[in-house]
Structures are given as structure tokens and as C-alpha cells.
Design an enzyme around this catalytic site. Structure first.
Site, PDB file in Angstrom:
ATOM      1  N   HIS A  57       1.533   4.541  -2.833  1.00  0.00           N
ATOM      2  CA  HIS A  57       1.624   6.007  -2.768  1.00  0.00           C
ATOM      3  C   HIS A  57       2.939   6.471  -3.390  1.00  0.00           C
ATOM      4  CE1 HIS A  57      -1.963   6.317  -0.385  1.00  0.00           C
ATOM      5  NE2 HIS A  57      -1.442   5.778   0.705  1.00  0.00           N
ATOM      6  N   HIS A  61       0.825  -1.207   0.000  1.00  0.00           N
ATOM      7  CA  HIS A  61       0.000   0.000   0.000  1.00  0.00           C
ATOM      8  C   HIS A  61       0.869   1.271   0.000  1.00  0.00           C
ATOM      9  CE1 HIS A  61      -3.619   2.353   1.518  1.00  0.00           C
ATOM     10  NE2 HIS A  61      -2.629   3.142   1.880  1.00  0.00           N
ATOM     11  N   GLU A  62       1.848   1.314   0.884  1.00  0.00           N
ATOM     12  CA  GLU A  62       2.698   2.516   0.966  1.00  0.00           C
ATOM     13  C   GLU A  62       3.515   2.702  -0.305  1.00  0.00           C
ATOM     14  OE1 GLU A  62       1.978   4.591   3.124  1.00  0.00           O
ATOM     15  OE2 GLU A  62       0.817   3.216   4.356  1.00  0.00           O
TER      16      GLU A  62
END
Ligand code: ARG
Ligand code: ZN
Length: 231
Positions: free
Chosen positions: A149, A145-146
């Protein structure tokens, strides 16, 4: 993907002491995490290779680094960050301060690099790694997920049911973050169920299985524009 690209990953282990519970994760956990990352990004044509590991014992950084009190994280990143715009720096910490309670991770976006290169990268909870001690969030999807970004993706619930949302058109809009792994969640009247299986939602790790083709196209565009990476 038309091309495949390999990104150098620098892993910074920040621990409060030299025990596993204190954040001193072994190399084997880092290797397992990078294997999850590479499995999740394989359809996008992006792969990560461990280019270096640093280990720092700092009670202050382990406990207090978080996005809302930048002093500690600025100091940590100034001391530890390696490489340029195309290199992925990951910091594993404890997030124990009340300001960071419940936090799994946070990241910078590609467009942020030019104005603040030192800030670039992801900070994650050490116990979110595969085999870690954080219930429901210990299969390594926090770093997936990170990294999402870091390659330029927004949350699938961005903007709720109206407007341009996450700027990707094959992720149906949703009103709010999903949690757990709900069946048939549908929070917006527009077509499509909520994208609860998407890595950029907030579901449990066991629920997270995909990026969409539209997200793949957006990451390729963002990586080319801001990080000089071609996928
Ligand atoms: N809440 C964090 C963020 O917004 C990460 C969420 C990760 N979710 C997970 N299932 N591991 O960046
Ligand atoms: Zn996020």
C-alpha cells in the site's frame, strides 16, 4: 526493473511493557522481517535499509492505536515519525482494543503524503513478524502487504468482478478477499484464477509469493510521482 533504489526504514517499537509478549520485539526479529521484505521486493528493484529504531513503552498506544480512532495514532506519529516522503516509517503495536480486533496492519498511500506527511507509513501487529505468535500470519507477509500500500498498490479484490479493480491489468479480478490458501479459487467469470498468491490479497502468509509485473510498473510510477524514488 531499470534501476534499484534503497529506502530508509525507521522502525518504531511501541510496547505496553518491556517483555516480548508486551510488544518489545528484539532487534533480531526486526532484522529478520526486513530480510523478508527485501526478498519480496527484490524483483521490483526496491530495497529497504534500517536507518533507525525507536523504542517507546506506552500502554495507551500499544493497545489503542487503530485506524478508526485516530487520536492515539496521530499523537504517536507526531512524536515518532522521521524523514520525508521517500522514507518508510513502520510502527509495531498490539491492536488489542475491540475496534482493532483481528487487524494485522494498515497503511497510507503515496498520494496521501502531500496532504498529511505526519500520517505517512505503516502500522502493523508486532506478533505478525517472522517467528511471531500470530498463527498463519507470522512469516512477515503483513509488512510486505502494508509496504505494498505504501508504494501505491490496492487490494487484488478491489471493486470485485467489475470495473477497473486494482488498476493493474495482470491481476485477475476476484469477488472478495481470499482466506487460507484455496486451490482453484475462481470467483469472477472473467479469465484467470483468483490471484490468491499475490501479496495484495488476504491469504495466509505461507500462500503469499508474488507481485505481478503490472504491480511492479504501478509501484514504480507511484514512487516516482509521489515519493521521488526511481526504480
Ligand atoms: N488486512 C490487512 C490489510 O488490509 C493485512 C493483510 C495481511 N495478510 C497477510 N497474509 N499477512 O492491510
Ligand atoms: Zn491491505
Amino acid at each position: 526493473a531499470a534501476t534499484n533504489a534503497t529506502v530508509n526504514l525507521y522502525w518504531h517499537v511501541v510496547s505496553q511493557d518491556t517483555t516480548l509478549e508486551g510488544g518489545n520485539i528484539p532487534d533480531s526479529m526486526i532484522a529478520d522481517q526486513i530480510a523478508v521484505l527485501n526478498e519480496d521486493y527484490a524483483p521490483s528493484g526496491l530495497q529497504f535499509v534500517l536507518a533507525g529504531t525507536t523504542r517507546t513503552v506506552s500502554w495507551e498506544w500499544f493497545n489503542n492505536v487503530n485506524p478508526s480512532t485516530p487520536t492515539d495514532q496521530t499523537q504517536m506519529k507526531q512524536q515518532l515519525r522521521q524523514g520525508g516522503a521517500a522514507d518508510f516509517n513502520v510502527y509495531s503495536v498490539g491492536f488489542t482494543t475491540p475496534a482493532a480486533a483481528g487487524l494485522l496492519g494498515y497503511s497510507t498511500f503515496p498520494a496521501d503524503y502531500a496532504s498529511d506527511p505526519t500520517d505517512d507509513g505503516s502500522v502493523i501487529l508486532f506478533s505478525s513478524l517472522p517467528g511471531g505468535s500470530t498463527d498463519r500470519f507470522n512469516e512477515g507477509k503483513t509488512l510486505t502487504h502494508e509496504a505494498g500500500h505504501w508504494v501505491g498498490l490496492y487490494h487484488t479484490f478491489m471493486g470485485g468482478c467489475t470495473g477497473s479493480g486494482d488498476l493493474v491489468d495482470d491481476t485477475p479480478p476476484e469477488a472478495s478477499p481470499a482466506s487460507g490458501c484455496p486451490t482453484g479459487r475462481d470467483t469472477c467469470s472473467s479469465p484467470g484464477l483468483d490471484p490468491i498468491n499475490n501479496y495484495m490479497d488476504y491469504s495466509d502468509d505461507s500462500c503469499m509469493t508474488q507481485f505481478t509485473p503490472g504491480q511492479g510498473a504501478r509501484m514504480a510510477d507511484q514512487l516516482r510521482t509521489y515519493r521521488d524514488i526511481d526504480i
